[in-house]
Design a protein around this motif. Sequence first.
Motif, PDB file in Angstrom:
ATOM      1  N   ILE A   1      71.882 131.495  79.433  1.00 57.71           N
ATOM      2  CA  ILE A   1      71.810 130.396  78.477  1.00 57.71           C
ATOM      3  C   ILE A   1      72.441 129.157  79.101  1.00 57.71           C
ATOM      4  O   ILE A   1      73.551 129.222  79.639  1.00 57.71           O
ATOM      5  N   ILE A   2      71.706 128.044  79.026  1.00 56.90           N
ATOM      6  CA  ILE A   2      72.189 126.791  79.597  1.00 56.90           C
ATOM      7  C   ILE A   2      72.164 125.692  78.537  1.00 56.90           C
ATOM      8  O   ILE A   2      71.500 125.809  77.513  1.00 56.90           O
ATOM      9  N   GLY A   3      72.893 124.646  78.837  1.00 53.37           N
ATOM     10  CA  GLY A   3      72.782 123.404  78.088  1.00 53.37           C
ATOM     11  C   GLY A   3      72.155 122.383  79.013  1.00 53.37           C
ATOM     12  O   GLY A   3      72.336 122.458  80.233  1.00 53.37           O
ATOM     13  N   GLU A   4      71.406 121.453  78.434  1.00 54.97           N
ATOM     14  CA  GLU A   4      70.813 120.410  79.270  1.00 54.97           C
ATOM     15  C   GLU A   4      70.732 119.097  78.512  1.00 54.97           C
ATOM     16  O   GLU A   4      70.717 119.071  77.288  1.00 54.97           O
ATOM     17  N   ALA A   5      70.690 118.024  79.284  1.00 55.74           N
ATOM     18  CA  ALA A   5      70.536 116.673  78.743  1.00 55.74           C
ATOM     19  C   ALA A   5      69.642 115.901  79.706  1.00 55.74           C
ATOM     20  O   ALA A   5      69.714 116.098  80.919  1.00 55.74           O
ATOM     21  N   TRP A   6      68.824 115.047  79.150  1.00 54.53           N
ATOM     22  CA  TRP A   6      67.936 114.195  79.952  1.00 54.53           C
ATOM     23  C   TRP A   6      68.437 112.771  79.831  1.00 54.53           C
ATOM     24  O   TRP A   6      68.602 112.248  78.726  1.00 54.53           O
ATOM     25  N   VAL A   7      68.678 112.130  80.967  1.00 57.46           N
ATOM     26  CA  VAL A   7      69.257 110.794  81.007  1.00 57.46           C
ATOM     27  C   VAL A   7      68.194 109.814  81.512  1.00 57.46           C
ATOM     28  O   VAL A   7      67.732 109.940  82.650  1.00 57.46           O
ATOM     29  N   PRO A   8      67.798 108.833  80.682  1.00 57.52           N
ATOM     30  CA  PRO A   8      66.830 107.840  81.163  1.00 57.52           C
ATOM     31  C   PRO A   8      67.421 107.015  82.305  1.00 57.52           C
ATOM     32  O   PRO A   8      68.595 106.666  82.289  1.00 57.52           O
TER      33      PRO A   8
ATOM     34  N   ALA B   1      63.619 110.091  84.349  1.00 57.59           N
ATOM     35  CA  ALA B   1      64.855 110.630  83.785  1.00 57.59           C
ATOM     36  C   ALA B   1      65.521 111.571  84.775  1.00 57.59           C
ATOM     37  O   ALA B   1      64.870 112.144  85.645  1.00 57.59           O
ATOM     38  N   ILE B   2      66.819 111.718  84.605  1.00 54.14           N
ATOM     39  CA  ILE B   2      67.622 112.647  85.394  1.00 54.14           C
ATOM     40  C   ILE B   2      67.978 113.806  84.474  1.00 54.14           C
ATOM     41  O   ILE B   2      68.425 113.597  83.344  1.00 54.14           O
ATOM     42  N   ARG B   3      67.775 115.018  84.957  1.00 50.91           N
ATOM     43  CA  ARG B   3      68.091 116.205  84.161  1.00 50.91           C
ATOM     44  C   ARG B   3      69.468 116.727  84.548  1.00 50.91           C
ATOM     45  O   ARG B   3      69.740 116.982  85.723  1.00 50.91           O
ATOM     46  N   LEU B   4      70.332 116.869  83.553  1.00 52.64           N
ATOM     47  CA  LEU B   4      71.644 117.476  83.732  1.00 52.64           C
ATOM     48  C   LEU B   4      71.603 118.855  83.089  1.00 52.64           C
ATOM     49  O   LEU B   4      71.066 119.006  81.983  1.00 52.64           O
TER      50      LEU B   4
END
Length: 125
Positions: free
Chosen positions: A85-92, A42-45
């Motif tokens: 504080i951050i936001g994050e998303a994991w992209v397969p 996965a790629i972490r944004l």
Amino acid sequence: MSVEWKTLSREAGLKVTGNEIRVRFGGDRSQTVIVDDSGPDAIRLSSTVVRRSDAARLPNAALETWKMNRYRELVGFKTVEHGRIIGEAWVPRIALAPGEWRLYVLTLARSCDRLEYLWTGRDAE
């Protein structure tokens, strides 16, 4: 299967500088999305919502961050080093297409920008 995220970004019409994607919104608002492609699956944004100095002025920032996570599906918020504080998303990585990549990047950027504005009333970048 390794995905070249910079190629996907170019195909999706996103501007890349180093390991960052700058997303501009109407007016003078923008959000920087940081890409970490070091994971095998996965790629972490990630993107900053508020810096430590702003977070320190927010009453119950940790509780409010937790509440925001209850209503999000692609983006999660968390407190990291020194109270930022951050936001994050994991992209397969599997079969990732430019349109899907763009959706992840823009969803993260919009979510972080909205929360930043809600909490601070300004664009910190």
